[in-house]
Design a protein around this motif. Structure first.
Motif, short mmCIF file in Angstrom:
data_model
loop_
_atom_site.label_atom_id
_atom_site.label_comp_id
_atom_site.label_asym_id
_atom_site.label_seq_id
_atom_site.Cartn_x
_atom_site.Cartn_y
_atom_site.Cartn_z
N GLN A 24 0.85 -1.15 -0.06
CA GLN A 24 0.13 0.00 -0.09
C GLN A 24 0.84 1.22 0.02
N ASP A 25 1.78 1.17 0.81
CA ASP A 25 2.76 2.22 0.97
C ASP A 25 3.76 2.60 -0.45
N VAL A 26 4.05 1.47 -1.24
CA VAL A 26 4.60 1.64 -2.62
C VAL A 26 3.47 2.18 -3.51
N LYS A 27 2.53 1.76 -3.63
CA LYS A 27 1.24 2.05 -4.47
C LYS A 27 1.23 3.65 -4.25
N ARG A 28 1.02 4.26 -2.86
CA ARG A 28 0.90 5.47 -2.77
C ARG A 28 1.98 6.13 -3.21
N GLY A 29 3.25 5.67 -3.08
CA GLY A 29 4.65 6.34 -3.68
C GLY A 29 4.60 6.49 -5.12
N ALA A 30 3.89 5.41 -5.68
CA ALA A 30 3.78 5.45 -7.06
C ALA A 30 3.07 6.67 -7.78
N ILE A 31 1.89 6.61 -6.95
CA ILE A 31 0.88 7.42 -7.56
C ILE A 31 1.43 8.91 -7.34
N GLY A 32 2.14 9.14 -6.25
CA GLY A 32 2.83 10.39 -6.16
C GLY A 32 3.87 10.70 -7.13
N GLY A 33 4.66 9.79 -7.58
CA GLY A 33 5.58 9.83 -8.53
C GLY A 33 4.86 10.26 -10.10
N GLY A 34 4.02 9.50 -10.35
CA GLY A 34 3.09 9.54 -11.65
C GLY A 34 2.61 10.89 -11.67
N ALA A 35 2.17 11.44 -10.32
CA ALA A 35 1.66 12.92 -10.57
C ALA A 35 2.48 14.02 -10.61
N PHE A 36 4.03 13.71 -10.15
CA PHE A 36 4.98 14.50 -10.55
C PHE A 36 5.63 14.51 -12.02
N ALA A 37 5.45 13.28 -12.46
CA ALA A 37 6.05 13.02 -13.83
C ALA A 37 4.97 13.58 -14.62
N ALA A 38 3.52 13.79 -14.37
CA ALA A 38 2.51 14.20 -15.30
C ALA A 38 2.52 15.61 -15.29
N ALA A 39 2.94 16.35 -14.10
CA ALA A 39 3.10 17.75 -13.84
C ALA A 39 4.25 18.04 -15.02
#
Length: 165
Positions: free
Chosen positions: A42-57
């Motif tokens: 679950q923690d890794v999934k949250r980190g991946a979502i955050g990283g994906g949002a940074f990449a999208a930005a």
């Protein structure tokens, strides 16, 4: 005492009790490990979502700026009649706001992933279980006359001698 098969009053041997306790401890350890894995996932999934949002930005800011800036600047000029340079600055500001919003989403998810304490929670739970099991005292047993205990107090302390019957 009740046995696992439901018979009340059935006496179990010490070997059976140790085997049952060992099996239950093994199952508890396996469950604690499974819980740690689930929380870590679950923690890794949250980190991946955050990283994906940074990449999208970053992607939005880099790839959309040229086309969006030109279209927006010319649209503002057509609508308002302002100077073209001011229209391009307003277009750039709008793109920065969009990228800022996406970066903010990335920060929120990254903080949630960082605050995730899955393995720490499991470790604390395992320590608590060990502490509870360490404080467990056996039930008093009836002492048979054949099993006697002699206590002798000497100069160095108490010495206990047990008979083996």
């Amino acid at each position: 005492m009740s046995s696992p098969d439901g018979h009340v009053g059935a006496e179990r041997s010490l070997g059976q009790l140790v085997a049952t306790a060992t099996g239950e401890m093994s199952a508890l350890v396996h469950d604690e490990i499974a819980l740690a894995k689930a929380q870590l996932r679950q923690d890794v999934k949250r980190g991946a979502i955050g990283g994906g949002a940074f990449a999208a930005a970053g992607t939005v800011l880099i790839f959309s700026l040229p086309m969006l800036s030109f279209a927006l600047a010319y649209g503002i000029r057509t609508w308002s009649g302002w100077n073209l340079a001011v229209c391009f600055l307003l277009s750039f500001a709008a793109n920065v706001l969009v990228a800022g919003a996406l970066a903010l989403i990335g920060v929120v998810f990254a903080k949630k992933a960082k605050k995730g304490k899955g393995p720490q929670k499991v470790a604390a739970s395992a320590k608590e279980t060990a502490a509870v099991l360490g404080n467990v005292k056996p039930h008093p047993r009836a002492v048979s006359p054949a099993a006697t205990v002699d206590v002798r107090v000497g100069e160095t302390g108490a010495t206990v001698a047990r008979s083996s019957s």
